[in-house]
Scaffold this motif. Sequence first.
Motif, PDB file in Angstrom:
ATOM      1  N   VAL A 124      47.497  40.694  35.714  1.00  0.00           N
ATOM      2  CA  VAL A 124      47.509  39.966  36.992  1.00  0.00           C
ATOM      3  C   VAL A 124      46.114  39.771  37.569  1.00  0.00           C
ATOM      4  O   VAL A 124      45.996  39.327  38.709  1.00  0.00           O
ATOM      5  N   VAL A 125      45.080  40.094  36.816  1.00  0.00           N
ATOM      6  CA  VAL A 125      43.721  39.915  37.347  1.00  0.00           C
ATOM      7  C   VAL A 125      43.441  38.455  37.739  1.00  0.00           C
ATOM      8  O   VAL A 125      42.923  38.199  38.838  1.00  0.00           O
ATOM      9  N   PRO A 126      43.765  37.448  36.902  1.00  0.00           N
ATOM     10  CA  PRO A 126      43.487  36.062  37.336  1.00  0.00           C
ATOM     11  C   PRO A 126      44.187  35.664  38.639  1.00  0.00           C
ATOM     12  O   PRO A 126      43.515  35.135  39.540  1.00  0.00           O
ATOM     13  N   PRO A 127      45.509  35.911  38.806  1.00  0.00           N
ATOM     14  CA  PRO A 127      46.093  35.565  40.107  1.00  0.00           C
ATOM     15  C   PRO A 127      45.544  36.387  41.256  1.00  0.00           C
ATOM     16  O   PRO A 127      45.472  35.903  42.394  1.00  0.00           O
ATOM     17  N   LEU A 128      45.121  37.633  40.997  1.00  0.00           N
ATOM     18  CA  LEU A 128      44.514  38.427  42.061  1.00  0.00           C
ATOM     19  C   LEU A 128      43.219  37.793  42.527  1.00  0.00           C
ATOM     20  O   LEU A 128      42.944  37.690  43.731  1.00  0.00           O
ATOM     21  N   LEU A 129      42.405  37.361  41.571  1.00  0.00           N
ATOM     22  CA  LEU A 129      41.152  36.721  41.941  1.00  0.00           C
ATOM     23  C   LEU A 129      41.409  35.431  42.717  1.00  0.00           C
ATOM     24  O   LEU A 129      40.660  35.071  43.622  1.00  0.00           O
TER      25      LEU A 129
ATOM     26  N   ARG B 119      41.391  31.973  30.753  1.00  0.00           N
ATOM     27  CA  ARG B 119      41.307  31.466  29.366  1.00  0.00           C
ATOM     28  C   ARG B 119      41.114  32.605  28.380  1.00  0.00           C
ATOM     29  O   ARG B 119      41.683  32.605  27.283  1.00  0.00           O
ATOM     30  N   ARG B 120      40.310  33.588  28.786  1.00  0.00           N
ATOM     31  CA  ARG B 120      40.039  34.713  27.880  1.00  0.00           C
ATOM     32  C   ARG B 120      41.308  35.511  27.585  1.00  0.00           C
ATOM     33  O   ARG B 120      41.593  35.846  26.431  1.00  0.00           O
TER      34      ARG B 120
END
Length: 292
Positions: free
Chosen positions: A215-220, A281-282
């Motif tokens: 969930v790091v991308p939605p957190l950012l 993407r990563r």
Amino acid sequence: MSGPSAPPSAGAAWTPSPREVERREQRRRLRLRSILIATIALVVVFVGLGLLVVTSPGWDRVRVSFFNGFHAKASLPDIARAFWINVKMFLIAEPLILVAGLAIALARGARSPWLVPLRVFAVAYTDVIRGVPTILLILLLGFGMPGLRLQGVPNSAFFWATTALVISYSAYVAEVFRSGIESIHPSQLASAEALGLSRGQTMRFVVVPQAVRRVVPPLLNDFVSLQKDTALASTLGVFEAVFVARDYTNYNFNYTPYVVVAAFFVALTIPLARFTDWLGRRYAERERAGAR
């Protein structure tokens, strides 16, 4: 029509076949063609939009009111100093939101009957807080809580604006964490249970580390939004960038400081947005590589 090329002998350096060279050249031409078309489309769209704005009947008036170099230069130092308050508010709120959001998500996923009150509170918290607009929460806390005269609690507008942001965003972030936790396959929970891990150990060592990574991308993305919402503190009279711009505008009858403030927020937001895209993407590439 030529037949298939002979396989290279052992130890010989590999060289691409003429067919492979032809494919590479074709791919290069297609890539250049795509870049050329994209560049032309961008230029046409942005030049067209620019001409539409510049040739509009009221452009001269708008240019003087919103893009005045003198007022931009005059308001820039005060806005830059006030923008630091927005940055401080963001830096203070972000870790608190992470901790509160994760705690609420774990409370909502608790299965022990002794923790039912905590689970009910977590559900009610996310439902109620997400239903209240952030600006309304800031106004309610900023003007209401000082009236309680709580001992040992600051009454500054900065404190209550930051507290309101933490409360509001922790409800959203809790749901992001919960989605990550629920995305972990049940077989991993069963495996952890078979190994003798307790529910708490399973969450700590198996579920939460994987969920957080997912969930790091939605957190950012939420934190990009948080950066902008620090401007809502101006409604309580916090002397941050938007408040300074509004003060200058009211005194000089010119809106250019608002554009200057927008430029500050854009300069802060774009790098984080691009980092979010790169991170997404990563992770997607890693997921595809693991699925092969």
